[in-house]
Scaffold this active site. Structure first.
Site, PDB file in Angstrom:
ATOM      1  N   GLU A 143       0.848  -1.191   0.000  1.00  0.00           N
ATOM      2  CA  GLU A 143       0.000   0.000   0.000  1.00  0.00           C
ATOM      3  C   GLU A 143       0.885   1.243   0.000  1.00  0.00           C
ATOM      4  O   GLU A 143       1.810   1.352   0.801  1.00  0.00           O
ATOM      5  CB  GLU A 143      -0.882  -0.013   1.259  1.00  0.00           C
ATOM      6  CG  GLU A 143      -1.752   1.221   1.384  1.00  0.00           C
ATOM      7  CD  GLU A 143      -2.403   1.392   2.759  1.00  0.00           C
ATOM      8  OE1 GLU A 143      -2.430   0.436   3.567  1.00  0.00           O
ATOM      9  OE2 GLU A 143      -2.866   2.515   3.024  1.00  0.00           O
ATOM     10  N   GLN A 194     -11.809   9.747 -13.404  1.00  0.00           N
ATOM     11  CA  GLN A 194     -11.142   9.781 -14.716  1.00  0.00           C
ATOM     12  C   GLN A 194      -9.831  10.564 -14.631  1.00  0.00           C
ATOM     13  O   GLN A 194      -8.812  10.159 -15.179  1.00  0.00           O
ATOM     14  CB  GLN A 194     -12.060  10.427 -15.756  1.00  0.00           C
ATOM     15  CG  GLN A 194     -13.335   9.636 -16.017  1.00  0.00           C
ATOM     16  CD  GLN A 194     -14.266  10.396 -16.957  1.00  0.00           C
ATOM     17  OE1 GLN A 194     -13.826  10.975 -17.932  1.00  0.00           O
ATOM     18  NE2 GLN A 194     -15.557  10.394 -16.649  1.00  0.00           N
ATOM     19  N   GLY A 355       0.162   7.654  26.598  1.00  0.00           N
ATOM     20  CA  GLY A 355       0.546   8.994  26.153  1.00  0.00           C
ATOM     21  C   GLY A 355       1.933   9.383  26.641  1.00  0.00           C
ATOM     22  O   GLY A 355       2.622   8.608  27.304  1.00  0.00           O
ATOM     23  N   CYS A 382      -0.306   1.552  29.679  1.00  0.00           N
ATOM     24  CA  CYS A 382       0.990   2.237  29.612  1.00  0.00           C
ATOM     25  C   CYS A 382       0.990   3.484  30.480  1.00  0.00           C
ATOM     26  O   CYS A 382       0.983   3.357  31.700  1.00  0.00           O
ATOM     27  CB  CYS A 382       1.379   2.497  28.163  1.00  0.00           C
ATOM     28  SG  CYS A 382       3.170   2.553  27.988  1.00  0.00           S
ATOM     29  N   HIS A 508       1.029  -2.671  25.815  1.00  0.00           N
ATOM     30  CA  HIS A 508      -0.143  -2.280  25.032  1.00  0.00           C
ATOM     31  C   HIS A 508      -0.863  -3.523  24.506  1.00  0.00           C
ATOM     32  O   HIS A 508      -0.541  -4.000  23.413  1.00  0.00           O
ATOM     33  CB  HIS A 508       0.288  -1.435  23.825  1.00  0.00           C
ATOM     34  CG  HIS A 508       0.835  -0.102  24.182  1.00  0.00           C
ATOM     35  ND1 HIS A 508       0.081   1.057  24.141  1.00  0.00           N
ATOM     36  CD2 HIS A 508       2.072   0.270  24.591  1.00  0.00           C
ATOM     37  CE1 HIS A 508       0.828   2.074  24.505  1.00  0.00           C
ATOM     38  NE2 HIS A 508       2.043   1.631  24.786  1.00  0.00           N
ATOM     39  N   GLU A 510      -3.641  -3.708  23.235  1.00  0.00           N
ATOM     40  CA  GLU A 510      -4.488  -3.365  22.069  1.00  0.00           C
ATOM     41  C   GLU A 510      -3.835  -3.708  20.732  1.00  0.00           C
ATOM     42  O   GLU A 510      -4.530  -3.846  19.725  1.00  0.00           O
ATOM     43  CB  GLU A 510      -4.886  -1.884  22.100  1.00  0.00           C
ATOM     44  CG  GLU A 510      -3.777  -0.867  21.815  1.00  0.00           C
ATOM     45  CD  GLU A 510      -2.986  -0.453  23.040  1.00  0.00           C
ATOM     46  OE1 GLU A 510      -2.989  -1.197  24.047  1.00  0.00           O
ATOM     47  OE2 GLU A 510      -2.343   0.618  23.005  1.00  0.00           O
TER      48      GLU A 510
HETATM   49  N1  GLN Z   1       5.307   8.211  28.546  1.00  0.00           N
HETATM   50  C1  GLN Z   1       5.329   6.950  29.194  1.00  0.00           C
HETATM   51  C2  GLN Z   1       6.689   6.279  29.074  1.00  0.00           C
HETATM   52  O1  GLN Z   1       7.462   6.612  28.225  1.00  0.00           O
HETATM   53  C3  GLN Z   1       4.238   6.030  28.681  1.00  0.00           C
HETATM   54  C4  GLN Z   1       4.310   5.720  27.212  1.00  0.00           C
HETATM   55  C5  GLN Z   1       3.033   5.181  26.641  1.00  0.00           C
HETATM   56  O2  GLN Z   1       1.946   5.397  27.184  1.00  0.00           O
HETATM   57  N2  GLN Z   1       3.124   4.531  25.510  1.00  0.00           N
HETATM   58  O3  GLN Z   1       6.993   5.398  29.840  1.00  0.00           O
END
Ligand code: GLN
EC number: 6.3.4.2
Length: 534
Positions: A143, A194, A355, A382, A508, A510
């Protein structure tokens, strides 16, 4: 063994057409026919990887098992096909140039002038073919990010043109365009398509298959017209109408025969149409779910794509619990002690999101405090887990100044600390603790009951960690450290056993939830949120 076939997915007219979903659907359909496939993404920006990008730029940063920070489309590839991607599946202009420049410095091209054509285009071609050669895939689906006509995607288009020329029938181009509906005229317009195909032809690429994205059904006449104007066979023009769920796209494409058209083009026998049994069962189950459970995402990025994998994992988990998951974004920057009850009102469960940096963290800590003291199911991921840990230190252990070193370098109670091996790192790109690591679960814990096993592997992306000096104190006071890395002894999971669901993971989860294999933690979390609702 037949030669590897290469499918290049490009897009025109506008961005955000869902090339990733179409690529993932093609992968899924060919896989269902027993082919060995892989999907690769090229991003035309100059960053080496999206790891240093703000999520506002391109949405979430996805992480592969081998620790590559990639575009979120790789998440779609994995969720659709269940096949893990690696470093080789994600490239950017930056990585291509870096490889060429490194070779130049080494002297690999001594005497030569290094140019976009052929050196950059050769490097692109090498990376496409590498997958086919090294792993003997039947199909490599590539892709190309961006839209045809963009200055920055020109070298990629030239590489595709050359590959199509060299490989003949073994390579084909699937081009995605948009057919807008003009309300005032009451008509669907094919002109942008087109033009987009003309643009592609002007760089020497004749599309083999067209997928027309549309909000309205396109009748045969529209498709006939497009076929005639674009030199594409009529049975190779498909419509991709907006559907209630992205997971219906493969079925829709199969019903129209997209996979059969691809097989015919590359000279493979078409064979029987796969039933897609488990996949369709998933969609049916999803449609049948009537009741809704509310999950609040406490985070700072007010943008759908920023927490893409978390949203999809929750949505998978909803289906497997026969519920619809209504995801409500709650901006942690707006959460205060005074309004937290209102801000979280109506949520049956809360996810405290990952985050980086200071912005919005106090709101996350207040939310974690509220849900802990009001026994609302809470999943910290995290940074979210780190905030649960800080909240506990401040309000239970009595360390009012507890913090993460990320937010306060001089905090006397650094319950979240920088990892030893991170201390001397000064480069920001690709240097976090990344990719899959092993974790051993404590036998009599909630997470052990959820995973039903002792050894798990989950993906990471962080620099900071739970400070082991405090482990005993946490456990004495009711927050248990129930998952450890067997080599480094780092704490990867905390939980509070007495509560309905209060679990934080340093990793993570997810990134590993797929349609056919939903993640056990999300399934159990949503199940508990549903029970909490009742
Ligand atoms: N900021 C945090 C760290 O670096 C958590 C990172 C995150 O949530 N992916 O450990």
């Amino acid at each position: 063994m037949a030669e590897t076939k290469y499918i290049f997915v490009t897009g025109g007219v506008v961005s955000s057409l869902g090339k990733g979903i179409i690529s993932a659907s093609i992968g899924k359909l060919l896989q269902a026919r027993g082919y060995n496939i892989t999907i690769q993404k090229f991003d035309p920006y100059i960053n080496i990887d999206p790891g240093t990008l703000n999520p506002y730029e391109h949405g979430e940063c996805y992480v592969t098992v081998d620790g590559m920070e990639t575009d979120l489309d790789l998440g779609h590839y994995e969720r659709f096909t269940g096949i893990q991607t690696t470093k080789a599946n994600s490239l950017t202009t930056g990585r291509i140039y870096k490889a060429v420049i490194d070779k130049e410095r080494r002297g690999d091209y001594l005497g030569k002038t290094i140019q976009v054509v052929p050196h950059i285009t050769d490097e692109i071609k090498r990376n496409v073919k590498l997958l086919g050669k090294k792993f003997h895939y039947d199909f490599v689906i590539t892709e190309i990010g961006g839209t045809i006509g963009d200055i920055e995607s020109a070298p990629f288009m030239e590489a595709i043109r050359q590959l199509k020329w060299e490989l003949g029938r073994d390579a084909l181009n699937v081009h995605l365009t948009y057919v807008p509906y003009l309300k005032a005229a009451g008509e669907l317009k094919t002109k942008p398509t087109q033009h987009s195909v003309k643009e592609l032809q002007s760089v020497g690429i004749q599309p083999d298959i067209l997928v027309l994205r549309t909000e309205m059904h396109l009748d045969e006449n529209v498709r006939k017209k497009v076929a005639a104007f674009c030199n594409v066979d009529f049975d190779c023009v498909f419509e991709s109408e907006d559907l209630p769920s992205i997971y219906e796209v493969p079925v829709n494409m199969q019903n129209q025969g997209l996979d059969a058209a691809i097989l015919k083009k590359v000279g493979f026998e078409i064979g029987e149409k796969p039933t897609l049994g488990p996949w369709k069962a998933f969609i049916e189950r999803r449609k049948k779910a009537q009741n809704t459970v509310n999950i609040g995402l406490v985070g700072k990025y007010d943008l759908q794509d920023a927490y893409k994998s978390i949203r999809e994992s929750l949505s998978h988990a909803g289906t497997y619990n026969d519920y619809k998951v209504e995801i409500n974004f709650i901006n942690s920057e707006n959460i205060t002690e005074q309004n937290v009850a209102d801000q979280l009102a109506g949520q049956d469960g809360i996810v405290v999101c990952p985050g980086f940096g200071q912005r919005g963290i106090e709101g996350k800590i207040i939310a974690a405090h509220y849900t802990r003291t009001h026994d609302i199911p809470t999943f910290g991921i995290c940074l979210g887990m780190q905030m649960m840990v800080i909240e506990f230190a401040r309000n239970v252990l009595g360390y009012q100044d507890a913090n993460s070193r990320e937010m306060d370098e001089k905090t006397p109670h650094n319950v979240i600390d920088i990892m030893e091996e991170q201390k001397n790192i000064s480069n920001m790109g690709g240097t976090m603790r990344l990719g899959a690591y092993e974790c051993v679960l404590k036998q009599n814990s909630r997470v052990f009951d959820i995973y039903h096993k002792e050894h798990i592997q989950e993906r990471h992306r962080h620099r900071y960690e739970f400070n082991n000096d405090y482990q005993k104190e946490y456990e004495k006071n009711g927050m248990m450290c129930v998952g450890h890395n067997p080599e480094s002894d780092l704490v990867e999971i905390v939980e509070i056993p007495g509560l309905k669901w209060y679990i934080g993971t340093q990793y993570h989860p997810e990134y590993q939830s797929t349609v056919l294999r939903p993640h056990p933690l999300f399934v159990d979390f949503v199940k508990t949120a549903i029970a909490n609702k009742k």
